[in-house]
Every structure is written in C-alpha cells, then in structure tokens.
Motif scaffolding. Structure first.
Motif, PDB file in Angstrom:
ATOM      1  N   UNK A 134       0.088  10.013   1.948  1.00  0.00           N
ATOM      2  CA  UNK A 134       0.149  11.343   2.594  1.00  0.00           C
ATOM      3  C   UNK A 134       1.553  11.992   1.693  1.00  0.00           C
ATOM      4  N   UNK A 135       1.642  13.308   2.431  1.00  0.00           N
ATOM      5  CA  UNK A 135       2.568  14.289   1.835  1.00  0.00           C
ATOM      6  C   UNK A 135       4.015  14.155   2.502  1.00  0.00           C
ATOM      7  N   UNK A 136       4.151  13.638   3.252  1.00  0.00           N
ATOM      8  CA  UNK A 136       5.506  13.598   4.019  1.00  0.00           C
ATOM      9  C   UNK A 136       6.399  12.398   3.298  1.00  0.00           C
ATOM     10  N   UNK A 137       7.642  12.613   3.214  1.00  0.00           N
ATOM     11  CA  UNK A 137       8.783  11.770   2.749  1.00  0.00           C
ATOM     12  C   UNK A 137       8.658  11.811   1.270  1.00  0.00           C
ATOM     13  N   UNK A 138       7.497  12.370   0.439  1.00  0.00           N
ATOM     14  CA  UNK A 138       7.603  12.309  -0.879  1.00  0.00           C
ATOM     15  C   UNK A 138       8.056  13.766  -1.379  1.00  0.00           C
ATOM     16  N   UNK A 139       7.700  14.878  -0.635  1.00  0.00           N
ATOM     17  CA  UNK A 139       8.058  16.027  -1.097  1.00  0.00           C
ATOM     18  C   UNK A 139       8.679  16.880  -0.265  1.00  0.00           C
ATOM     19  N   UNK A 140       9.474  17.833  -0.689  1.00  0.00           N
ATOM     20  CA  UNK A 140      10.505  18.643   0.113  1.00  0.00           C
ATOM     21  C   UNK A 140      10.667  19.987  -0.260  1.00  0.00           C
TER      22      UNK A 140
ATOM     23  N   UNK B   9       9.575  17.223   9.829  1.00  0.00           N
ATOM     24  CA  UNK B   9       8.688  16.245  10.360  1.00  0.00           C
ATOM     25  C   UNK B   9       8.168  16.375  11.527  1.00  0.00           C
ATOM     26  N   UNK B  10       6.929  16.928  11.862  1.00  0.00           N
ATOM     27  CA  UNK B  10       6.356  17.309  12.917  1.00  0.00           C
ATOM     28  C   UNK B  10       5.981  16.333  13.811  1.00  0.00           C
ATOM     29  N   UNK B  11       5.784  15.174  13.339  1.00  0.00           N
ATOM     30  CA  UNK B  11       5.253  14.106  14.205  1.00  0.00           C
ATOM     31  C   UNK B  11       6.798  13.465  14.972  1.00  0.00           C
ATOM     32  N   UNK B  12       7.885  13.331  14.332  1.00  0.00           N
ATOM     33  CA  UNK B  12       8.859  12.889  15.060  1.00  0.00           C
ATOM     34  C   UNK B  12       9.732  13.845  15.784  1.00  0.00           C
ATOM     35  N   UNK B  13       9.901  15.238  15.153  1.00  0.00           N
ATOM     36  CA  UNK B  13      10.795  16.404  15.717  1.00  0.00           C
ATOM     37  C   UNK B  13      10.087  17.386  16.131  1.00  0.00           C
TER      38      UNK B  13
ATOM     39  N   UNK C  39      18.518  21.728   9.076  1.00  0.00           N
ATOM     40  CA  UNK C  39      17.494  20.903   9.308  1.00  0.00           C
ATOM     41  C   UNK C  39      18.246  19.580   8.589  1.00  0.00           C
ATOM     42  N   UNK C  40      17.254  18.565   8.307  1.00  0.00           N
ATOM     43  CA  UNK C  40      17.981  17.815   7.319  1.00  0.00           C
ATOM     44  C   UNK C  40      18.805  18.446   6.372  1.00  0.00           C
ATOM     45  N   UNK C  41      19.985  18.021   6.124  1.00  0.00           N
ATOM     46  CA  UNK C  41      20.780  18.814   5.412  1.00  0.00           C
ATOM     47  C   UNK C  41      20.427  18.646   3.808  1.00  0.00           C
ATOM     48  N   UNK C  42      20.447  19.710   3.143  1.00  0.00           N
ATOM     49  CA  UNK C  42      20.211  20.014   1.805  1.00  0.00           C
ATOM     50  C   UNK C  42      21.371  20.513   1.051  1.00  0.00           C
ATOM     51  N   UNK C  43      21.787  19.730   0.011  1.00  0.00           N
ATOM     52  CA  UNK C  43      22.995  20.402  -0.790  1.00  0.00           C
ATOM     53  C   UNK C  43      22.666  19.968  -2.297  1.00  0.00           C
TER      54      UNK C  43
END
Length: 258
Positions: free
Chosen positions: A144-150, A190-194, A240-244
């Motif tokens: 799937x798409x999640x966790x590999x692309x941001x 992550x629409x499934x968990x949050x 959201x999940x931090x991005x720096x």
C-alpha cells in the motif's frame, strides 16, 4: 536685496535636497538586480519526517531556480521558482527520494538609505505569498501507499526582505530573508488510526518555510552580473507527525537585465 539672497539660498537648499534624493533613488534602482536570474546550487540536506520514520535521513540535494525581478516606481516585484530532487538521501542502507518545489512572489519597498562602516546600504521589505510542496518516497517494499510515502504543502503569506551593501561600484554584498507567517497547511495523515484533518491553518510557530541567502555579487556589465551565495533552507511543520528539514547550499547565480 536681503530677501533676494534669502530666497536664492533657500532655493539652492531645496534643489540640493532634491538632487540628493534623486541620486538615492537612482542608486537604489541601479543596485537592485532586476531581470531574469538562473541559479544552480549543491549542498547537504537532512530531514526527519516522523510520518515515515523518527530517524534522520541525509545526503546531497541539488538546487535549481529561475527568478524574475522588475522595478516599478515605488516597489520591486519579484517571482521565484525553485526545484530540488535527489535519490541520494539515506539512513544507513535505506534510501529515499526527495522532491521539493517552491513558487514565491513578493513586493519589496525600499527603506531610507543608511551606512555600515561608511558604506551605503539599502534595505527592501515587503509582503510575499508562497506555494511550497514536499514529497518523500522511501525505496522500500511495503504493502500500500501508507508509511512509504509522505507529502506536505504550505500555501503561505509571509515576509520578504532584501539587503544590499555597496562595497564598490561593481561589487555588492547581498542578503535576503524570506519566511512564511500564516499558512494553509496540507499533510498526509494515517486515516485508519487517527481522526485528524489533513488541512489546518498554521502559524509561524506550527509551520514555517524559511530561506536565507548571503553572498557577493559582481557586475560584469551594466546588465549582466554573477553572484555566489550561501543558502539555508529550513522547513518545520509540527501540527501533525513532525517534519523538519534543513539544507545548506552554495549557490551560483547569473542575472541578465533587459
């Protein structure tokens, strides 16, 4: 006779003041590098994107840019498009592809001339609007798409500043600082968990994109100049999940004025 001398003296002062102000305006018009600019840079890049991983990824990220500046009677309009892409961003043996795109436009208004160490300096300040896009694709096999692309995007209103320090007739030191103040932010979630909206209003403290430049410019001709500069690009999104992410670049610029 006395009244005539006084009138002549007063008129001379007024004309001298107008001449000085005219010269200041002329210097300001000459010192701002209007026209089209092509830029290329190379340097280091590091990112921590917690939607994918809490680990830091780093590597080399080239910089490409094209810009346009045009002077009007009381302001300068400038437009810049930046693009960056690299597959050489990694954490140990795991690599990722990074794409960054920025479209920035601004209106800069000149402030009164001042001096630094007996040399003339000019400061331009004004508002800007910006579209920034970031995409991170890990080179790993997942379902799937999640966790590999941001991805993340900022549609921002901000501040643009330009500083010109005139050392000699053909040689200046230039600095600029652009940063977002208020943004409409978009982020993959992550629409499934949050149960979190992917769209939010962000302030300077929750989401910002900042670019700092500093370097010398040499005018080869009246309408042709070259510049070498240090460029710092910093992006921070924490809602959201931090991005720096941060990059250090040495950038070379060629500017041609029409």
């Amino acid at each position: 006779m006395t009244n005539t001398l006084w009138c002549l003296s007063f008129s001379s002062i007024i004309l001298f003041s107008i001449s000085l102000n005219g010269q200041d305006l002329l210097d300001q018009k000459l010192i701002f590098p209007e026209g089209i600019s092509l830029e290329y840079g190379i340097g280091s890049f590091a990112v921590t994107d917690e939607y994918i991983s809490k680990e830091k990824y780093s590597g080399s990220l080239p910089y490409y840019s094209i810009a346009w500046a045009n002077q009007h009677s009381d302001y300068v309009y400038h437009l810049r498009l930046d693009f960056r892409n690299s597959s050489d961003i990694k954490n140990y043996n795991v690599t990722t592809d990074i794409y960054q795109f920025t479209l920035n436009q601004g209106f800069s208004y000149t402030l009164p001339k001042f001096t630094i160490f007996n040399k003339d300096a000019y400061l331009y300040l004004g508002p800007s609007t910006e579209l920034f896009f970031y995409y991170n694709k890990q080179n790993i096999a997942v379902d799937g798409f999640d966790y590999a692309q941001s991805f993340a995007a900022l549609i921002s209103a901000g501040v643009s500043s330009r500083l010109f320090y005139k050392l000699w007739d053909d040689f200046n030191i230039e600095g600029s600082l652009d940063f977002s103040v208020l943004s409409l932010g978009l982020r993959v979630v992550d629409s499934e968990e949050e149960d979190v909206s992917p769209v939010k209003i962000l302030t300077l403290f929750s989401g910002t994109n900042l670019v700092l430049r500093l370097g010398p410019r040499y005018h080869l001709l009246d309408n042709l100049s070259i510049k070498a500069a240090y460029l710092l690009h910093l992006t921070r999104i924490s809602s959201w999940e931090p991005l720096l992410s941060a990059s250090d670049n040495v950038v070379f610029t060629l500017t041609y004025g029409f």
